[in-house]
Design a protein around this motif. Structure first.
Motif, PDB file in Angstrom:
ATOM      1  N   SER A   2    -106.805 -15.780  -5.429  1.00  0.00           N
ATOM      2  CA  SER A   2    -105.754 -16.361  -4.589  1.00  0.00           C
ATOM      3  C   SER A   2    -105.958 -17.859  -4.429  1.00  0.00           C
ATOM      4  O   SER A   2    -107.063 -18.355  -4.317  1.00  0.00           O
ATOM      5  N   ASP A   4    -105.072 -19.462  -1.872  1.00  0.00           N
ATOM      6  CA  ASP A   4    -105.454 -19.720  -0.485  1.00  0.00           C
ATOM      7  C   ASP A   4    -106.481 -18.676  -0.036  1.00  0.00           C
ATOM      8  O   ASP A   4    -106.218 -17.844   0.820  1.00  0.00           O
ATOM      9  N   VAL A   6    -109.151 -19.047   1.701  1.00  0.00           N
ATOM     10  CA  VAL A   6    -109.313 -19.238   3.138  1.00  0.00           C
ATOM     11  C   VAL A   6    -108.037 -19.876   3.660  1.00  0.00           C
ATOM     12  O   VAL A   6    -107.602 -20.908   3.148  1.00  0.00           O
ATOM     13  N   SER A   7    -107.423 -19.252   4.655  1.00  0.00           N
ATOM     14  CA  SER A   7    -106.169 -19.765   5.200  1.00  0.00           C
ATOM     15  C   SER A   7    -106.263 -19.790   6.720  1.00  0.00           C
ATOM     16  O   SER A   7    -106.492 -18.754   7.354  1.00  0.00           O
ATOM     17  N   VAL A   8    -106.114 -20.974   7.298  1.00  0.00           N
ATOM     18  CA  VAL A   8    -106.206 -21.160   8.750  1.00  0.00           C
ATOM     19  C   VAL A   8    -104.894 -21.764   9.242  1.00  0.00           C
ATOM     20  O   VAL A   8    -104.383 -22.718   8.653  1.00  0.00           O
ATOM     21  N   ARG A   9    -104.377 -21.211  10.336  1.00  0.00           N
ATOM     22  CA  ARG A   9    -103.110 -21.699  10.880  1.00  0.00           C
ATOM     23  C   ARG A   9    -103.207 -21.844  12.397  1.00  0.00           C
ATOM     24  O   ARG A   9    -103.603 -20.912  13.106  1.00  0.00           O
ATOM     25  N   GLY A  25    -105.243 -26.440  10.907  1.00  0.00           N
ATOM     26  CA  GLY A  25    -104.702 -25.604   9.840  1.00  0.00           C
ATOM     27  C   GLY A  25    -105.023 -26.168   8.473  1.00  0.00           C
ATOM     28  O   GLY A  25    -104.987 -27.382   8.273  1.00  0.00           O
ATOM     29  N   PHE A  26    -105.363 -25.295   7.524  1.00  0.00           N
ATOM     30  CA  PHE A  26    -105.681 -25.726   6.155  1.00  0.00           C
ATOM     31  C   PHE A  26    -105.795 -24.494   5.262  1.00  0.00           C
ATOM     32  O   PHE A  26    -105.911 -23.357   5.737  1.00  0.00           O
ATOM     33  N   ASP A  27    -105.768 -24.729   3.945  1.00  0.00           N
ATOM     34  CA  ASP A  27    -106.017 -23.702   2.936  1.00  0.00           C
ATOM     35  C   ASP A  27    -107.125 -24.185   2.017  1.00  0.00           C
ATOM     36  O   ASP A  27    -107.186 -25.375   1.671  1.00  0.00           O
ATOM     37  N   ARG A  63    -107.546 -16.153   7.903  1.00  0.00           N
ATOM     38  CA  ARG A  63    -107.575 -15.106   6.879  1.00  0.00           C
ATOM     39  C   ARG A  63    -108.537 -15.518   5.780  1.00  0.00           C
ATOM     40  O   ARG A  63    -108.502 -16.664   5.310  1.00  0.00           O
ATOM     41  N   ASP A  68    -107.722 -10.537   7.915  1.00  0.00           N
ATOM     42  CA  ASP A  68    -107.579 -11.226   9.187  1.00  0.00           C
ATOM     43  C   ASP A  68    -108.909 -11.174   9.927  1.00  0.00           C
ATOM     44  O   ASP A  68    -109.345 -10.099  10.367  1.00  0.00           O
ATOM     45  N   GLN A 216    -105.459 -33.198   5.991  1.00  0.00           N
ATOM     46  CA  GLN A 216    -105.138 -32.430   4.794  1.00  0.00           C
ATOM     47  C   GLN A 216    -106.358 -32.336   3.893  1.00  0.00           C
ATOM     48  O   GLN A 216    -107.110 -33.294   3.740  1.00  0.00           O
TER      49      GLN A 216
END
Length: 305
Positions: A2, A4, A6-9, A25-27, A63, A68, A216
């Protein structure tokens, strides 16, 4: 894998009335080695502890490989390892027993624990010290053991908080080599440190935190193992050097800058010797070869502007 991994929101975390993380937030892509940078108090350790499922944020989502972390922490723990900013090893236990203990904590089957301990020790070059007590190891070797404990279950994500803290120059160099090896093997890593020059040695991405806010994610040198950049000082036509470098397996991303040649290079010292000898044999007038450095620092300082 994937894009992303690691995906943080919208991550918010507060200590009393103080907000440590504010809408972070970042990927991060799979296989990346991310330098987590920022001044003291920026929220780096808090972010790592949230990623590891050790702290629960006030709001937001995390995630890891589609899991999650907040809703399924045990499943997430199976996918990650966390080397905190203290060693966390048991001095009276041998290296082997330390690793078996870590494997047991991770819930590994008893039949798999011994092979996991041997693998982790080999990964950090401690195979010859399996029966030695942790308390007799040097600081650098204890750090290696702490890293081995955090990855004994072969996590896909390894979080490292100030892993070079207190290490001597030789131990720091060995640690950099280990992180490069893990990254090259496909592990995703997030490494927090104040030492930008060392982070640049192995990082592929940079994530900056300031006052609890994230910038970013910046790409440093690709999405797999880091490729340090080198500058070749020359007398004469730089195009001759480019022709000489063409086709060399360790060399990529060549460009002419102010009459010199810069390129990405992943070889060890002996490989650099062979590179220079090859260029001299080709008649290229080489005056110097040195790491460029400073790319991560320029990005970081530019982000501050």
């Amino acid at each position: 894998m994937s894009a992303d991994f690691v995906s943080v929101r919208g991550l918010i975390f507060e200590y009393g009335s103080s907000r440590a993380l504010d809408e972070v937030g970042f990927d991060l892509p799979a296989g990346s080695v991310t330098a987590l940078v920022g001044p003291n108090g920026a929220g780096k350790t808090t972010l790592l502890r949230c990623l590891a499922g050790l702290e629960r944020p006030l709001a937001g989502s995390i995630r890891i490989d589609g899991v999650d972390v907040l809703e399924q922490p045990r499943l997430a723990h199976a996918k990650l390892g966390f080397q905190q900013d203290f060693f966390g090893v048991y001095d009276q236990l041998s290296v082997r027993r330390n690793l078996l203990h870590a494997a047991a904590i991770q819930g590994m089957n008893e039949g798999d624990m011994e092979s996991a301990a041997v693998w982790a020790a080999e990964a950090v070059s401690l195979s010859d010290r399996l029966e030695q007590k942790a308390g007799t190891l040097s600081r650098g070797l204890r750090q290696r053991l702490a890293i081995a404990r955090s990855m004994v279950h072969r996590p896909r994500l390894l979080l490292m908080d100030e892993p070079a803290s207190g290490l001597d120059p030789e131990a720091r160099r060995e640690l950099s080599g280990l992180i490069r090896t893990l990254g090259a093997a496909g592990m995703t890593l997030v490494v927090s440190s104040h030492i930008l020059a060392e982070l640049e040695d192995y990082s592929t991405h940079m994530l900056a935190l300031r006052d609890g806010h994230s910038a970013q994610v910046a790409v440093l040198s690709g999405t797999t193992a880091a490729k340090p950049r080198w500058r070749l000082g020359l007398v004469g036509d730089a195009r001759e050097a480019l022709a000489g470098l063409h086709g060399m397996a360790e060399v990529s991303e060549c460009e002419i800058i102010d009459g010199d040649v810069e390129f990405a290079f992943v070889g060890e010292p002996l490989a650099r010797h062979h590179l220079l000898r090859h260029l001299v044999d080709q008649g290229v007038l080489v005056t110097s070869l040195a790491p460029t450095g400073g790319h991560l620092e320029k990005l970081y300082m530019g982000d501050r502007a």
